[in-house]
Design a protein around this motif. Structure first.
Motif, mmCIF file in Angstrom:
data_model
loop_
_atom_site.group_PDB
_atom_site.id
_atom_site.type_symbol
_atom_site.label_atom_id
_atom_site.label_comp_id
_atom_site.label_asym_id
_atom_site.label_seq_id
_atom_site.Cartn_x
_atom_site.Cartn_y
_atom_site.Cartn_z
ATOM 1 N N ILE A 6 -9.795 38.207 -6.402
ATOM 2 C CA ILE A 6 -10.355 37.055 -5.683
ATOM 3 C C ILE A 6 -11.233 37.588 -4.551
ATOM 4 C CG2 ILE A 6 -8.498 36.695 -3.988
ATOM 5 C CD1 ILE A 6 -8.791 33.661 -4.647
ATOM 6 N N HIS A 7 -10.937 38.810 -4.124
ATOM 7 C CA HIS A 7 -11.851 39.579 -3.275
ATOM 8 C C HIS A 7 -12.547 40.599 -4.175
ATOM 9 C CE1 HIS A 7 -9.181 38.490 0.349
ATOM 10 N NE2 HIS A 7 -10.291 37.773 0.392
ATOM 11 N N GLY A 8 -13.887 40.573 -4.187
ATOM 12 C CA GLY A 8 -14.641 41.341 -5.170
ATOM 13 C C GLY A 8 -14.558 42.855 -5.026
ATOM 14 N N ASN A 9 -14.182 43.334 -3.833
ATOM 15 C CA ASN A 9 -14.036 44.784 -3.655
ATOM 16 C C ASN A 9 -12.594 45.234 -3.920
ATOM 17 O OD1 ASN A 9 -13.030 43.479 -1.382
ATOM 18 N ND2 ASN A 9 -13.579 45.141 0.012
ATOM 19 N N GLU A 10 -11.811 44.352 -4.561
ATOM 20 C CA GLU A 10 -10.416 44.671 -4.866
ATOM 21 C C GLU A 10 -10.170 44.518 -6.366
ATOM 22 O OE1 GLU A 10 -7.919 42.254 -2.324
ATOM 23 O OE2 GLU A 10 -9.214 42.585 -0.592
ATOM 24 N N PRO A 11 -10.872 45.338 -7.181
ATOM 25 C CA PRO A 11 -10.762 45.160 -8.631
ATOM 26 C C PRO A 11 -9.416 45.634 -9.198
ATOM 27 C CG PRO A 11 -12.123 47.070 -8.151
ATOM 28 C CD PRO A 11 -11.796 46.445 -6.827
ATOM 29 N N LYS A 49 -18.368 43.626 -3.742
ATOM 30 C CA LYS A 49 -18.225 43.219 -2.334
ATOM 31 C C LYS A 49 -17.062 42.245 -2.183
ATOM 32 C CE LYS A 49 -22.094 42.036 -0.213
ATOM 33 N NZ LYS A 49 -23.397 41.359 -0.067
ATOM 34 N N ARG A 50 -16.490 42.187 -0.994
ATOM 35 C CA ARG A 50 -15.380 41.263 -0.739
ATOM 36 C C ARG A 50 -15.785 39.836 -1.100
ATOM 37 N NH1 ARG A 50 -10.612 41.018 2.472
ATOM 38 N NH2 ARG A 50 -10.295 39.086 3.596
ATOM 39 N N PHE A 51 -17.008 39.454 -0.695
ATOM 40 C CA PHE A 51 -17.536 38.139 -1.053
ATOM 41 C C PHE A 51 -19.054 38.182 -1.001
ATOM 42 C CE2 PHE A 51 -16.329 38.018 3.500
ATOM 43 C CZ PHE A 51 -17.554 37.783 4.086
ATOM 44 N N LEU A 98 -3.157 39.019 -6.815
ATOM 45 C CA LEU A 98 -3.118 40.469 -6.631
ATOM 46 C C LEU A 98 -4.267 40.971 -5.764
ATOM 47 C CD1 LEU A 98 -2.266 41.400 -10.335
ATOM 48 C CD2 LEU A 98 -0.691 40.816 -8.472
ATOM 49 N N HIS A 99 -3.915 41.722 -4.751
ATOM 50 C CA HIS A 99 -4.900 42.231 -3.788
ATOM 51 C C HIS A 99 -4.700 43.720 -3.519
ATOM 52 C CE1 HIS A 99 -6.426 38.339 -2.047
ATOM 53 N NE2 HIS A 99 -5.351 37.914 -2.684
ATOM 54 N N THR A 100 -5.676 44.297 -2.804
ATOM 55 C CA THR A 100 -5.503 45.626 -2.222
ATOM 56 C C THR A 100 -6.070 45.589 -0.812
ATOM 57 O OG1 THR A 100 -7.591 46.282 -3.277
ATOM 58 C CG2 THR A 100 -5.539 46.960 -4.378
ATOM 59 N N THR A 101 -5.809 46.656 -0.038
ATOM 60 C CA THR A 101 -6.233 46.683 1.363
ATOM 61 C C THR A 101 -7.215 47.829 1.602
ATOM 62 O OG1 THR A 101 -4.236 47.985 1.796
ATOM 63 C CG2 THR A 101 -4.131 45.656 2.296
HETATM 64 ZN ZN LIG Z 1 -7.681 40.703 -0.772
#
Ligand SMILES: [Zn+2]
Length: 347
Positions: A6-11, A49-51, A98-101
């Motif tokens: 959902i955040h593009g830099n968190e594939p 990118k994140r967005f 699902l995300h990453t930091t």
């Molecule tokens: Zn995220």
């Protein structure tokens, strides 16, 4: 249902889901239920990118599309896929986001604190952070939780660390096993997660959010990671005004090591499991219904889900106590605190 990216830099989340789906398609069929895996912000994933225009995970709501914001079209696509799944569901719906930091650190889970989501989240051997959803408006997890479904968000580790994909994949398999969709034993997955999070506290709550604006030129000092202890007054970052210090002792959470995003860092502290137990007891006893009997607490327009707390009257029991009962902070101005009880709290 699970959403990755959902955040593009968190594939990593989308990669983890692709692996799970591939194995499900080539292996034995599901014992029961259905699995839906969705990639979140396709435009931002393609751009890495994140967005593109606005953070999709801060705009999740049923509201008209703003044509000038790329994320609103993405939201509409996601929302119609989710609605379609809600309508077709043959039983309880569970959502994993699902995300990453950008910084390093152990995986952890976040959820809107309804009893149903809490009960599910506690099955995973990773740190759980309470109160993040109160700080962040418009997240997918909060949205789905408020629609009445179980929703838990997972941070799998650092964006580019291949272990983050492994961690998120393990979490998805554990969820499928816990829900009885696959026969894969959860023990090995549980142990591997326990090893990854070793040393991090099990249950925490957010005590501080350092919000940043683009013009702040915020820059975290190198080397910080989630669940690292910091002391009050310790310099953790720099911005246009100079040194940024931790306002209190605590564990650092999600230090920002990327340009996009408005959360510089969070501080969290341990929560005693006793409080969870007490909160469950109060909620199952439906104590929230009579909270307006307390001095300084009044229902708003007779609505049993909204209360206005006058803090000078209701000192000791205001915010924390209402959290225990399942209320979340909506607005605060001066002495007045507006809180709302989450719908669909109990099973
Ligand atoms: Zn995220």
């Amino acid at each position: 249902m699970a959403v990755g990216g959902i955040h593009g830099n968190e594939p990593a989340g989308a990669f983890a889901l692709a692996r799970v789906i591939e194995q499900l398609e080539s292996g034995p069929s599901l014992m029961r239920g259905d699995v839906l895996a969705l990639a979140g912000n396709l435009a931002a994933l393609a751009a890495g990118k994140r967005f593109i225009d606005e953070d999709l995970n801060r705009r999740f709501a049923r509201r008209p599309i703003d044509e000038g914001v790329a994320e609103d079209a993405q939201r509409q696509e996601l929302l119609s896929a989710l609605d379609d799944a809600f309508a077709k569901a043959r039983g309880p719906v569970i959502l994993l986001d699902l995300h990453t930091t950008s910084g390093e650190g152990a995986p952890f889970g976040v959820f809107a604190d309804t009893m149903v989501s809490r009960n599910f989240a506690r099955r995973f051997p990773v740190p759980l952070v309470l109160g993040l959803e109160e700080q962040l408006v418009g997240t997918l997890v909060d949205f789905v939780g408020l629609e009445g479904y179980v929703a838990v968000g997972f941070e799998g580790g650092q964006h580019d660390d291949p272990n983050s994909v492994d961690n998120l994949e393990t979490i998805v398999w554990m969820a499928l096993a816990e829900l009885g969709l696959v026969t894969r034993p959860a023990d090995a997955d549980r142990r591997s997660l326990e090893q990854v999070v070793a040393g991090a506290p099990r249950l925490l709550e957010v005590t501080y959010r350092h919000e940043v604006a683009d013009e702040d030129d915020f820059s975290m000092l190198p080397g910080f990671r989630s669940f690292q202890l910091v002391e009050r007054e310790q310099v953790v970052a720099e911005d246009v005004r100079g040194s940024v210090r931790a306002p209190k002792d605590g564990f650092l959470l999600m230090p920002l090591y990327q340009k996009q995003g408005n959360d510089g860092f969070f501080l969290v502290q341990k929560v005693w499991v006793f409080w969870l137990w007490l909160s469950a007891a109060l909620r199952y006893a439906r104590a929230g219904r009579i909270v307006h009997w307390l001095p300084g607490v009044d229902r708003v327009d007779g609505d049993q889900h909204r209360v206005l707390v006058r803090r000078h009257v209701a000192r000791w029991y205001s915010l924390q106590f209402l959290h225990l009962l399942g209320f979340r902070r909506l607005e605060e101005s001066g002495d007045a605190l507006l809180m709302q009880r989450r719908a669909h709290d109990l099973p």
